[in-house]
Design a protein around this motif. Structure first.
Motif, PDB file in Angstrom:
ATOM      1  N   THR A 117       0.826  -1.200   0.000  1.00 54.06           N
ATOM      2  CA  THR A 117       0.000   0.000   0.000  1.00 54.06           C
ATOM      3  C   THR A 117       0.864   1.254   0.000  1.00 54.06           C
ATOM      4  OG1 THR A 117      -0.122   0.074   2.418  1.00 54.06           O
ATOM      5  CG2 THR A 117      -1.893  -1.128   1.266  1.00 54.06           C
ATOM      6  N   GLU A 118       0.254   2.344  -0.415  1.00 53.57           N
ATOM      7  CA  GLU A 118       0.945   3.632  -0.402  1.00 53.57           C
ATOM      8  C   GLU A 118       1.344   4.006   1.033  1.00 53.57           C
ATOM      9  OE1 GLU A 118      -2.023   6.087  -2.239  1.00 53.57           O
ATOM     10  OE2 GLU A 118      -1.618   5.260  -4.235  1.00 53.57           O
ATOM     11  N   LYS A 119       0.468   3.708   1.977  1.00 57.93           N
ATOM     12  CA  LYS A 119       0.730   4.027   3.381  1.00 57.93           C
ATOM     13  C   LYS A 119       1.976   3.285   3.874  1.00 57.93           C
ATOM     14  CE  LYS A 119      -1.592   4.712   7.677  1.00 57.93           C
ATOM     15  NZ  LYS A 119      -2.512   5.789   7.724  1.00 57.93           N
ATOM     16  N   ALA A 120       2.087   1.987   3.537  1.00 53.91           N
ATOM     17  CA  ALA A 120       3.241   1.200   3.974  1.00 53.91           C
ATOM     18  C   ALA A 120       4.516   1.706   3.316  1.00 53.91           C
ATOM     19  CB  ALA A 120       3.025  -0.275   3.647  1.00 53.91           C
ATOM     20  N   THR A 121       4.452   1.980   2.024  1.00 54.97           N
ATOM     21  CA  THR A 121       5.620   2.484   1.310  1.00 54.97           C
ATOM     22  C   THR A 121       6.090   3.792   1.926  1.00 54.97           C
ATOM     23  OG1 THR A 121       4.839   1.426  -0.722  1.00 54.97           O
ATOM     24  CG2 THR A 121       6.486   3.152  -0.964  1.00 54.97           C
ATOM     25  N   SER A 122       5.151   4.667   2.229  1.00 53.93           N
ATOM     26  CA  SER A 122       5.472   5.953   2.830  1.00 53.93           C
ATOM     27  C   SER A 122       6.101   5.772   4.213  1.00 53.93           C
ATOM     28  CB  SER A 122       4.198   6.794   2.930  1.00 53.93           C
ATOM     29  OG  SER A 122       4.437   7.978   3.616  1.00 53.93           O
ATOM     30  N   LYS A 123       5.519   4.877   5.023  1.00 54.11           N
ATOM     31  CA  LYS A 123       6.031   4.668   6.383  1.00 54.11           C
ATOM     32  C   LYS A 123       7.440   4.057   6.350  1.00 54.11           C
ATOM     33  CE  LYS A 123       4.856   3.004  10.903  1.00 54.11           C
ATOM     34  NZ  LYS A 123       3.926   3.663  11.770  1.00 54.11           N
ATOM     35  N   ILE A 124       7.674   3.102   5.476  1.00 58.44           N
ATOM     36  CA  ILE A 124       8.997   2.460   5.383  1.00 58.44           C
ATOM     37  C   ILE A 124      10.024   3.468   4.863  1.00 58.44           C
ATOM     38  CG2 ILE A 124      10.329   0.640   4.240  1.00 58.44           C
ATOM     39  CD1 ILE A 124       8.447  -0.356   6.497  1.00 58.44           C
ATOM     40  N   ALA A 165      -7.950  -4.487   5.789  1.00 59.08           N
ATOM     41  CA  ALA A 165      -7.718  -5.473   4.739  1.00 59.08           C
ATOM     42  C   ALA A 165      -8.746  -6.593   4.805  1.00 59.08           C
ATOM     43  CB  ALA A 165      -6.306  -6.032   4.843  1.00 59.08           C
ATOM     44  N   LYS A 166      -9.057  -7.044   6.012  1.00 61.53           N
ATOM     45  CA  LYS A 166     -10.050  -8.111   6.169  1.00 61.53           C
ATOM     46  C   LYS A 166     -11.428  -7.655   5.702  1.00 61.53           C
ATOM     47  CE  LYS A 166      -7.797 -10.789   9.769  1.00 61.53           C
ATOM     48  NZ  LYS A 166      -7.865 -11.310  11.136  1.00 61.53           N
ATOM     49  N   THR A 167     -11.778  -6.427   6.045  1.00 58.21           N
ATOM     50  CA  THR A 167     -13.073  -5.885   5.606  1.00 58.21           C
ATOM     51  C   THR A 167     -13.121  -5.774   4.090  1.00 58.21           C
ATOM     52  OG1 THR A 167     -13.293  -4.648   7.668  1.00 58.21           O
ATOM     53  CG2 THR A 167     -14.638  -3.916   5.814  1.00 58.21           C
ATOM     54  N   LYS A 223      -5.488  -2.059  -4.140  1.00 60.10           N
ATOM     55  CA  LYS A 223      -6.246  -0.934  -4.696  1.00 60.10           C
ATOM     56  C   LYS A 223      -7.290  -0.429  -3.699  1.00 60.10           C
ATOM     57  CE  LYS A 223      -5.851  -2.408  -9.497  1.00 60.10           C
ATOM     58  NZ  LYS A 223      -6.560  -3.033 -10.630  1.00 60.10           N
ATOM     59  N   ARG A 224      -7.985  -1.358  -3.083  1.00 55.01           N
ATOM     60  CA  ARG A 224      -9.035  -0.952  -2.135  1.00 55.01           C
ATOM     61  C   ARG A 224      -8.452  -0.316  -0.871  1.00 55.01           C
ATOM     62  NH1 ARG A 224     -14.419  -3.948  -2.786  1.00 55.01           N
ATOM     63  NH2 ARG A 224     -14.287  -4.655  -4.934  1.00 55.01           N
ATOM     64  N   LEU A 225      -7.326  -0.828  -0.404  1.00 55.87           N
ATOM     65  CA  LEU A 225      -6.693  -0.237   0.776  1.00 55.87           C
ATOM     66  C   LEU A 225      -6.161   1.155   0.454  1.00 55.87           C
ATOM     67  CD1 LEU A 225      -4.825  -3.341   2.224  1.00 55.87           C
ATOM     68  CD2 LEU A 225      -6.739  -2.128   3.263  1.00 55.87           C
ATOM     69  N   ASN A 226      -5.601   1.333  -0.741  1.00 54.65           N
ATOM     70  CA  ASN A 226      -5.112   2.651  -1.145  1.00 54.65           C
ATOM     71  C   ASN A 226      -6.267   3.643  -1.296  1.00 54.65           C
ATOM     72  OD1 ASN A 226      -2.379   2.079  -1.120  1.00 54.65           O
ATOM     73  ND2 ASN A 226      -2.336   1.480  -3.273  1.00 54.65           N
ATOM     74  N   ALA A 227      -7.400   3.132  -1.752  1.00 58.21           N
ATOM     75  CA  ALA A 227      -8.554   4.006  -1.935  1.00 58.21           C
ATOM     76  C   ALA A 227      -9.268   4.286  -0.616  1.00 58.21           C
ATOM     77  CB  ALA A 227      -9.531   3.360  -2.920  1.00 58.21           C
ATOM     78  N   GLY A 228      -8.879   3.549   0.428  1.00 62.95           N
ATOM     79  CA  GLY A 228      -9.496   3.790   1.729  1.00 62.95           C
ATOM     80  C   GLY A 228     -10.826   3.125   1.885  1.00 62.95           C
ATOM     81  N   LYS A 229     -11.094   2.115   1.064  1.00 62.01           N
ATOM     82  CA  LYS A 229     -12.365   1.399   1.176  1.00 62.01           C
ATOM     83  C   LYS A 229     -12.320   0.385   2.269  1.00 62.01           C
ATOM     84  CE  LYS A 229     -13.975   1.889  -3.530  1.00 62.01           C
ATOM     85  NZ  LYS A 229     -14.410   1.259  -4.736  1.00 62.01           N
TER      86      LYS A 229
END
Length: 176
Positions: A44-51, A133-135, A170-176
């Motif tokens: 995800t974008e969030k993980a890439t950014s955090k790392i 992710a589970k949702t 894609k869904r995690l990046n979109a915040g779904k």
């Protein structure tokens, strides 16, 4: 004789019934897919950014530079021992080996600190994104009417259309 005819009829009926059941089961295909939830989270974008933020932080950079410096010192000590060791006394050789061992220990400790920082960042990401992710995965399962979803590591082969990992990213990046 009559028993033989009845037995043949029952046997033929059983074979016909089994064939019909098998044909019905074959036409109602089970929809199976695979997913790698951990890979999805880490992509995800969030993980890439955090790392990236971790690896550019001053503490991480200092530790990494320290590890590289220690490695260079160890290499220099080893090269010096190899080059000049034949002329050294046993005490000098032992002292040089002790210095190399101390440097190796320092290097290993520094690398452990780096891995611990990385592990902590990954754990924080997992804790934050795993419920999302589970949702998202449950939504994909319902939308695609899937009967079975396996961890991708358990599959010997899965075609691109059977792998839900990219859709999950894609869904995690979109915040779904």
């Amino acid at each position: 004789m009559e028993n033989k005819k009845v037995f043949k009829f029952v046997k033929a009926s059983a074979i016909l019934l089994a064939g019909l059941l098998f044909a019905g089961a074959a036409s109602a295909q089970t929809k199976v897919a695979v997913v790698n939830i951990q890979a999805a989270i880490m992509s995800t974008e969030k993980a890439t950014s955090k790392i990236n933020a971790l690896k550019t932080s001053s503490e991480y950079s200092q530790l990494q530079n320290g590890a590289e410096s220690i490695r260079a010192e160890m290499q220099k000590l080893a090269e010096d021992a190899q080059k000049n060791g034949v002329t050294w006394s046993e005490e000098k050789k032992a002292e040089q080996q002790r210095k190399i061992n101390f440097k190796r220990s320092d290097f290993e400790t520094t690398v452990k600190k780096l891995r611990a920082m990385e592990g902590q960042a990954v754990q924080e990401l997992q804790k934050e994104l795993l419920p999302k992710a589970k949702t998202a995965l449950e939504e994909v399962i319902k939308e695609q009417k899937l009967d079975l979803v396996l961890d991708a590591s358990a599959a010997v082969y899965a075609g691109k259309s059977a792998n839900l990992t990219e859709e999950l990213v894609k869904r995690l990046n979109a915040g779904k």
